[in-house]
Design an enzyme around this catalytic site. Structure first.
Site, PDB file in Angstrom:
ATOM      1  N   GLY A  31     -33.642  29.754  21.338  1.00 46.37           N
ATOM      2  CA  GLY A  31     -32.529  30.201  22.011  1.00 46.37           C
ATOM      3  C   GLY A  31     -31.245  30.601  20.934  1.00 46.37           C
ATOM      4  O   GLY A  31     -31.231  30.570  19.723  1.00 46.37           O
ATOM      5  N   HIS A  34     -29.550  35.831  17.973  1.00 49.65           N
ATOM      6  CA  HIS A  34     -28.815  36.583  17.240  1.00 49.65           C
ATOM      7  C   HIS A  34     -29.633  37.725  16.748  1.00 49.65           C
ATOM      8  O   HIS A  34     -30.765  38.119  17.116  1.00 49.65           O
ATOM      9  CB  HIS A  34     -28.281  35.689  16.025  1.00 49.65           C
ATOM     10  CG  HIS A  34     -29.285  34.980  15.336  1.00 49.65           C
ATOM     11  ND1 HIS A  34     -30.108  35.552  14.271  1.00 49.65           N
ATOM     12  CD2 HIS A  34     -29.272  33.761  15.224  1.00 49.65           C
ATOM     13  CE1 HIS A  34     -30.721  34.889  13.905  1.00 49.65           C
ATOM     14  NE2 HIS A  34     -30.216  33.511  14.267  1.00 49.65           N
ATOM     15  N   HIS A  37     -33.060  37.218  15.443  1.00 48.81           N
ATOM     16  CA  HIS A  37     -34.230  37.153  16.447  1.00 48.81           C
ATOM     17  C   HIS A  37     -34.560  38.541  17.175  1.00 48.81           C
ATOM     18  O   HIS A  37     -35.637  38.666  17.282  1.00 48.81           O
ATOM     19  CB  HIS A  37     -33.584  36.333  17.651  1.00 48.81           C
ATOM     20  CG  HIS A  37     -33.355  34.910  17.514  1.00 48.81           C
ATOM     21  ND1 HIS A  37     -32.090  34.375  17.196  1.00 48.81           N
ATOM     22  CD2 HIS A  37     -34.278  33.910  16.912  1.00 48.81           C
ATOM     23  CE1 HIS A  37     -32.236  33.078  16.875  1.00 48.81           C
ATOM     24  NE2 HIS A  37     -33.469  32.673  16.616  1.00 48.81           N
ATOM     25  N   GLN A 147     -38.661  35.108   7.672  1.00 49.87           N
ATOM     26  CA  GLN A 147     -38.603  34.654   6.439  1.00 49.87           C
ATOM     27  C   GLN A 147     -37.547  33.831   5.952  1.00 49.87           C
ATOM     28  O   GLN A 147     -37.487  33.008   5.080  1.00 49.87           O
ATOM     29  CB  GLN A 147     -38.857  35.941   5.527  1.00 49.87           C
ATOM     30  CG  GLN A 147     -40.096  36.511   5.699  1.00 49.87           C
ATOM     31  CD  GLN A 147     -40.354  37.807   4.868  1.00 49.87           C
ATOM     32  OE1 GLN A 147     -39.352  38.106   4.215  1.00 49.87           O
ATOM     33  NE2 GLN A 147     -41.300  38.337   4.851  1.00 49.87           N
ATOM     34  N   ASP A 149     -36.649  31.113   7.164  1.00 45.83           N
ATOM     35  CA  ASP A 149     -37.471  29.856   7.443  1.00 45.83           C
ATOM     36  C   ASP A 149     -38.665  29.829   6.606  1.00 45.83           C
ATOM     37  O   ASP A 149     -39.712  29.577   7.177  1.00 45.83           O
ATOM     38  CB  ASP A 149     -37.499  29.349   8.830  1.00 45.83           C
ATOM     39  CG  ASP A 149     -36.429  29.065   9.771  1.00 45.83           C
ATOM     40  OD1 ASP A 149     -35.482  28.310   9.270  1.00 45.83           O
ATOM     41  OD2 ASP A 149     -36.125  30.141  10.324  1.00 45.83           O
ATOM     42  N   SER A 185     -28.068  30.650  14.086  1.00 47.76           N
ATOM     43  CA  SER A 185     -27.561  30.152  15.309  1.00 47.76           C
ATOM     44  C   SER A 185     -26.392  29.114  15.113  1.00 47.76           C
ATOM     45  O   SER A 185     -25.524  28.897  15.676  1.00 47.76           O
ATOM     46  CB  SER A 185     -28.496  29.260  16.361  1.00 47.76           C
ATOM     47  OG  SER A 185     -29.635  30.313  16.664  1.00 47.76           O
ATOM     48  N   ARG A 186     -26.855  28.436  13.853  1.00 45.94           N
ATOM     49  CA  ARG A 186     -25.737  27.226  13.420  1.00 45.94           C
ATOM     50  C   ARG A 186     -24.331  27.937  12.739  1.00 45.94           C
ATOM     51  O   ARG A 186     -23.371  27.222  12.390  1.00 45.94           O
ATOM     52  CB  ARG A 186     -26.311  26.487  12.349  1.00 45.94           C
ATOM     53  CG  ARG A 186     -27.358  25.458  13.049  1.00 45.94           C
ATOM     54  CD  ARG A 186     -27.851  24.392  11.965  1.00 45.94           C
ATOM     55  NE  ARG A 186     -28.586  23.335  12.842  1.00 45.94           N
ATOM     56  CZ  ARG A 186     -30.063  23.443  12.875  1.00 45.94           C
ATOM     57  NH1 ARG A 186     -30.601  24.192  12.485  1.00 45.94           N
ATOM     58  NH2 ARG A 186     -30.559  22.469  13.554  1.00 45.94           N
TER      59      ARG A 186
END
EC number: 6.3.2.1
Length: 279
Positions: A31, A34, A37, A147, A149, A185-186
Site C-alpha cells: 500500500g 507511488h 508501484h 528492482q 528491492d 513509501s518511506r
C-alpha cells in the site's frame, strides 16, 4: 474495479476468470502506492487480461523494533490510483485472514544471509511467506516486482523455482524522482533537510556505475560510494556491498554479473538503492 477483503472472495473471482481463459497478473504491494508501484501496475495491465493488486501491510516482515504501526497507509488514495490505472481488483485483507498458524513460514535461507538479511534477519522469511500465500490465493500467470528491492526479487525468483510455482516473475526498473532519489513509501518519513541529505544514495549509485563501467575493482567502487555517503552528516551506512547477482555473495573481482546495493539510514529512516552491472 472491485475491492475484496477475504481469501474466499478473491479466490471465487479468480476461479471465474480462469474458467473464461483469462490471464491473471498480480502486483503485490504494502500500500501507500507511488509512481514505482504505478509502473508495475501499468506493465501488468499491458501483459494480462486481469490485474490484481494486493494492498496489505504484512506484519511478519517487520522486526520488533521496526515501523509496522507507523508504516504509512492510505487505502482510499491507493484505490483511486489503482482504478485510474485500470486494475480489476484490489485484495485488501486483514492479518487474521492471511495468518492462522504463527509458526507456518516459508524461508529461502540461501540468499537471505547477506545485504538486508544481515540486519533484518526475519524480513525475508516474512516476505516469502506472504508472497507464497498471495501466489496460492491469486494463482497468477505473472507477478510484478520492482528492482529497487533487488535481493527480494532474487529470493522470490529462487522460491518460485524451488517450490515449483507455475508463475513468471517480472522484474521492473527502479523509478526515481527528478533529482534521482529512488521512489519509496518511506520517503514520506523524511524532513525537508533529510530529503536533501538522502540524495547521497543516488549520487553514490551514479558514481559507482561510472567507475565499474571504466573497469574499476570492486573495493575501489565501494570505497568511493562509501565516501560519498559518509560525507553527508545525516547519513549512517547499514551496508554498501557488491555481490554476485545470482547467489548474493560478496565478490572482489567483477568477472560476472553483479549487484551493487546499499542500505543507509537518513536520520531514523532506512532507505535502499542499487544498480546492476552485466559483464
Amino acid at each position: 474495479m472491485q475491492v475484496t477483503k477475504t481469501v474466499k472472495e478473491t479466490r471465487d473471482l479468480i476461479k471465474n476468470w480462469k474458467r473464461e481463459g483469462k490471464t491473471i497478473g498480480l502486483v503485490p504491494t504494502m500500500g501507500f502506492l507511488h509512481e514505482g508501484h504505478a509502473s508495475l501496475i501499468k506493465r501488468c495491465r499491458e501483459e494480462n487480461d486481469i490485474v490484481v493488486v494486493s494492498d496489505f501491510v504484512n506484519p511478519t516482515q517487520f522486526g520488533p523494533t521496526e515501523d509496522l504501526e507507523a508504516y504509512p497507509r492510505d487505502f482510499k488514495r491507493d484505490s483511486e490510483l489503482c482504478e485510474s490505472l485500470g486494475a480489476d481488483v484490489i485484495f485488501h485483507p486483514e492479518p487474521k485472514d492471511m495468518y492462522h498458524d504463527p509458526h507456518a513460514f516459508v524461508s529461502i535461507d540461501t540468499l537471505s544471509d547477506t545485504l538486508c538479511g544481515k540486519t533484518r534477519p526475519i524480513h525475508f522469511k516474512g516476505v516469502c511467506t506472504v508472497v507464497s500465500k498471495l501466489f496460492n490465493i491469486v494463482t497468477p500467470d505473472r507477478a510484478y516486482f520492482g528492482q529497487k528491492d533487488a535481493q527480494q526479487l532474487a529470493i522470490i525468483r529462487k522460491m518460485v523455482q524451488d517450490l515449483n510455482f507455475d508463475i513468471q516473475i517480472v522484474g521492473c526498473p527502479i523509478i526515481r524522482e527528478e533529482d534521482g532519489l529512488a521512489k519509496s513509501s518511506r520517503n514520506t518519513y523524511l524532513s525537508e533537510e533529510e530529503r536533501k541529505a538522502a540524495l547521497c544514495l543516488s549520487r553514490a549509485v551514479k558514481a559507482g556505475q561510472n567507475m565499474i563501467c571504466k573497469g574499476s575493482k570492486a573495493e575501489e567502487v565501494l570505497t568511493k560510494m562509501r565516501e560519498i555517503i559518509e560525507a553527508e552528516p545525516l547519513a549512517k551506512i547499514d551496508y554498501v556491498s557488491m555481490v554476485d547477482a545470482l547467489d548474493m555473495q560478496s565478490v572482489e573481482i567483477v568477472e560476472k554479473d553483479v549487484l551493487v546495493a546499499m542500505a543507509v539510514y537518513i536520520g531514523k529512516t532506512r532507505l535502499i538503492d542499487n544498480f546492476s552491472y552485466e559483464v
